[in-house]
Design an enzyme around this catalytic site. Structure first.
Site, PDB file in Angstrom:
ATOM      1  N   GLU A 123       6.726  11.622  29.986  1.00  0.00           N
ATOM      2  CA  GLU A 123       4.893  12.132  30.769  1.00  0.00           C
ATOM      3  C   GLU A 123       4.397  11.547  30.005  1.00  0.00           C
ATOM      4  OE1 GLU A 123       4.115  16.091  31.373  1.00  0.00           O
ATOM      5  OE2 GLU A 123       2.260  16.371  31.424  1.00  0.00           O
ATOM      6  N   TYR A 124       4.176  11.151  28.767  1.00  0.00           N
ATOM      7  CA  TYR A 124       3.596  10.007  27.508  1.00  0.00           C
ATOM      8  C   TYR A 124       3.578   9.025  27.994  1.00  0.00           C
ATOM      9  CZ  TYR A 124       1.741   8.624  22.985  1.00  0.00           C
ATOM     10  OH  TYR A 124       0.822   8.295  22.375  1.00  0.00           O
ATOM     11  N   SER A 149      -1.965   7.277 -12.237  1.00  0.00           N
ATOM     12  CA  SER A 149      -0.563   7.385 -11.634  1.00  0.00           C
ATOM     13  C   SER A 149      -0.266   8.369 -12.371  1.00  0.00           C
ATOM     14  CB  SER A 149       0.339   6.299 -12.323  1.00  0.00           C
ATOM     15  OG  SER A 149      -0.413   6.113 -13.696  1.00  0.00           O
ATOM     16  N   LEU A 150       0.698   8.602 -12.368  1.00  0.00           N
ATOM     17  CA  LEU A 150       1.439  10.459 -13.904  1.00  0.00           C
ATOM     18  C   LEU A 150       1.946   9.735 -14.983  1.00  0.00           C
ATOM     19  CD1 LEU A 150       2.832  11.729  -9.774  1.00  0.00           C
ATOM     20  CD2 LEU A 150       0.970  13.070 -11.617  1.00  0.00           C
ATOM     21  N   GLU A 176       5.489  20.100  -6.417  1.00  0.00           N
ATOM     22  CA  GLU A 176       5.768  18.944  -4.167  1.00  0.00           C
ATOM     23  C   GLU A 176       6.785  17.867  -4.658  1.00  0.00           C
ATOM     24  OE1 GLU A 176       1.811  16.401  -4.330  1.00  0.00           O
ATOM     25  OE2 GLU A 176       0.730  18.485  -4.116  1.00  0.00           O
ATOM     26  N   LYS A 217       8.162  14.411  -4.927  1.00  0.00           N
ATOM     27  CA  LYS A 217       7.398  13.245  -5.431  1.00  0.00           C
ATOM     28  C   LYS A 217       8.278  12.612  -4.407  1.00  0.00           C
ATOM     29  CE  LYS A 217       6.981  10.167  -9.271  1.00  0.00           C
ATOM     30  NZ  LYS A 217       6.752   8.813  -8.188  1.00  0.00           N
ATOM     31  N   ARG A 232      -2.386   1.441  -2.576  1.00  0.00           N
ATOM     32  CA  ARG A 232      -3.104   2.362  -4.310  1.00  0.00           C
ATOM     33  C   ARG A 232      -3.096   0.705  -5.116  1.00  0.00           C
ATOM     34  NH1 ARG A 232      -0.530   2.507  -8.758  1.00  0.00           N
ATOM     35  NH2 ARG A 232      -1.634   4.074 -10.572  1.00  0.00           N
ATOM     36  N   GLU A 256       1.739   9.539   0.709  1.00  0.00           N
ATOM     37  CA  GLU A 256       2.887   8.469   0.137  1.00  0.00           C
ATOM     38  C   GLU A 256       3.612   7.731   1.227  1.00  0.00           C
ATOM     39  OE1 GLU A 256       3.325   8.513  -3.161  1.00  0.00           O
ATOM     40  OE2 GLU A 256       4.328   7.238  -3.145  1.00  0.00           O
ATOM     41  N   LYS A 304       1.298  20.046 -10.143  1.00  0.00           N
ATOM     42  CA  LYS A 304       0.329  20.319 -10.811  1.00  0.00           C
ATOM     43  C   LYS A 304      -0.729  21.431 -10.676  1.00  0.00           C
ATOM     44  CE  LYS A 304      -0.041  16.553  -6.723  1.00  0.00           C
ATOM     45  NZ  LYS A 304      -0.650  16.009  -5.398  1.00  0.00           N
TER      46      LYS A 304
HETATM   47  N1  LIG Z   1       4.880  10.889  -4.933  1.00  0.00           N
HETATM   48  C1  LIG Z   1       4.173  11.982  -4.083  1.00  0.00           C
HETATM   49  O1  LIG Z   1       4.794  12.489  -3.723  1.00  0.00           O
HETATM   50  C2  LIG Z   1       3.317  12.322  -5.201  1.00  0.00           C
HETATM   51  C3  LIG Z   1       2.678  11.017  -5.806  1.00  0.00           C
HETATM   52  N2  LIG Z   1       1.255  11.008  -6.740  1.00  0.00           N
HETATM   53  C4  LIG Z   1       0.724  12.858  -6.330  1.00  0.00           C
HETATM   54  O2  LIG Z   1      -0.087  13.038  -6.981  1.00  0.00           O
HETATM   55  C5  LIG Z   1      -1.612  11.990  -6.937  1.00  0.00           C
HETATM   56  C6  LIG Z   1      -2.645  12.626  -6.945  1.00  0.00           C
HETATM   57  C7  LIG Z   1      -3.117  13.649  -8.289  1.00  0.00           C
HETATM   58  C8  LIG Z   1      -2.162  12.654  -9.387  1.00  0.00           C
HETATM   59  C9  LIG Z   1      -1.240  11.679  -8.489  1.00  0.00           C
HETATM   60  N3  LIG Z   1       1.675  13.928  -5.548  1.00  0.00           N
HETATM   61  C10 LIG Z   1       2.528  13.247  -5.026  1.00  0.00           C
HETATM   62  N4  LIG Z   1       3.230  14.738  -4.402  1.00  0.00           N
END
Ligand SMILES: NC(=O)c1cnc(OC2CCCC2)nc1N
Length: 327
Positions: free
Chosen positions: A36-37, A83-84, A114, A116, A137, A171, A287
């Site tokens: 259908e799609y 970067s983190l 979260e 990564k 990025r 990502e 975070k």
């Molecule tokens: N690779 C990941 O899954 C990921 C990367 N970056 C961030 O946050 C940025 C935004 C705030 C600081 C870094 N979150 C993630 N989950």
């Protein structure tokens, strides 16, 4: 069919196909068959071919559009993609938590954890709800315009559910199954194989021909907002819920934790269950949830003070350590 009727039919088909795409690639819960799609897509393509002036960039027929580029244009990130900082053990995490608590008078700090995702960071800019630009990025301030390639990622909406002007970051990654299939095919063709899914995703998005990127089964999880004229919502977890409402794919394992002990428990859980995931992760991102505390804590030259990445020990390093312990 006269043009006016065609225009209405085209709009109906676009809305239906965008919805079907969302159900299949974001919700993983299709409501119609592929047949259908495909039939509706063919009808849309035929109508757009008959009335080319009715074509719009958000039409689902434009996902795999465009001819191969000679090169990618550079783009500036008005809000740098930072970067983190890293944490490697429990003490690092407790030190991070202490720094956060020392940096604010607020008492009830909570964290969002979260997975990564081990892919590449990208920026998606929507103007009045339509995807206008997708970029890498790069070095955090200057990236490359890869809009044509990102439009082929089926879980990236070409049009979001509200006509917001908003920049969303996430990502892009290649699921492990797609990575293995791609390498088997490349091996059979006598081509070099990719070392890992991250390199495969990066190599796919760096293709100048979008038809190649379109075949690589790339996917995305979004995790933050960049530029946003509306810019409200007091917590990171509310922002993630809003992004889900707009039609984006947010990682379902994301969890709000009351304190650093819950964060550590979450990390322990995913250290054990990581192999069960269908995509690779190289750590956990933590975070501060409250946006006002994030603002209060601010940034170092290259990283936010309100976030940190706990990194899993690299596989080979762990094997080496175990070898030493056992020998
Ligand atoms: N690779 C990941 O899954 C990921 C990367 N970056 C961030 O946050 C940025 C935004 C705030 C600081 C870094 N979150 C993630 N989950």
């Amino acid at each position: 069919m006269d043009k006016e009727t065609a225009e209405k039919r085209i709009q109906t088909l676009r809305d239906e196909l965008n919805q079907y795409n969302y159900e299949y690639h974001v919700l993983d819960n299709p409501s119609v068959s592929d047949y259908e799609y495909d039939t509706k897509m063919k009808e849309l393509q035929d109508l757009e071919a008959e009335y080319p002036d009715l074509l719009t960039p958000d039409s689902p027929s434009q996902r795999v559009g465009g001819k191969p580029l000679d090169s990618f244009q550079k783009v500036q990130h008005n809000i740098p993609m930072l970067s983190l900082g890293n944490a490697f053990n429990e003490q690092d995490l407790r030190d991070f938590d202490r720094r956060v608590r020392e940096g604010t008078d607020a008492k009830n700090i909570n964290y969002v954890c979260e997975l990564k995702i081990d892919g590449l960071a990208i920026s998606l800019r929507y103007i009045d709800g339509i995807l206008e630009r997708g970029a890498t990025r790069g070095d955090g301030r200057t990236g490359e315009d890869i809009t044509q390639n990102l439009k082929t990622v089926r879980s990236i909406p070409l049009k979001i559910s509200e006509n917001q002007t908003i920049e969303v970051r996430g990502e892009a990654f290649m699921p492990v199954k797609s990575f293995k299939a791609l390498n088997e095919a490349r091996e059979a063709e006598g081509k070099d194989v990719f070392a890992n899914p991250r390199n495969a995703a990066a190599g796919s998005l760096r293709q100048l021909d979008p038809k190649i990127a379109a075949k690589r089964n790339l996917d995305i999880f979004v995790y933050s907002v960049g530029e946003w004229e509306a810019g409200e919502l007091a917590s990171h977890s509310e922002r993630l819920s809003y992004l889900k409402q707009l039609g984006f794919k947010v990682n379902p394992e994301t969890k709000t934790c009351k304190n650093i002990d819950e964060v550590i428990a979450y990390i322990q859980y995913w250290t054990e269950h990581r192999p069960e995931l269908s995509y690779e992760i190289d750590g956990i991102v933590i975070k501060v949830n409250q946006m006002d505390i994030q603002e209060e804590l601010g940034f170092t030259a290259k990283s936010p003070r309100w976030a940190i990445a706990y990194k899993f020990p690299a596989e080979e390093a762990t094997t080496t350590l175990r070898d030493i312990e056992l020998s």
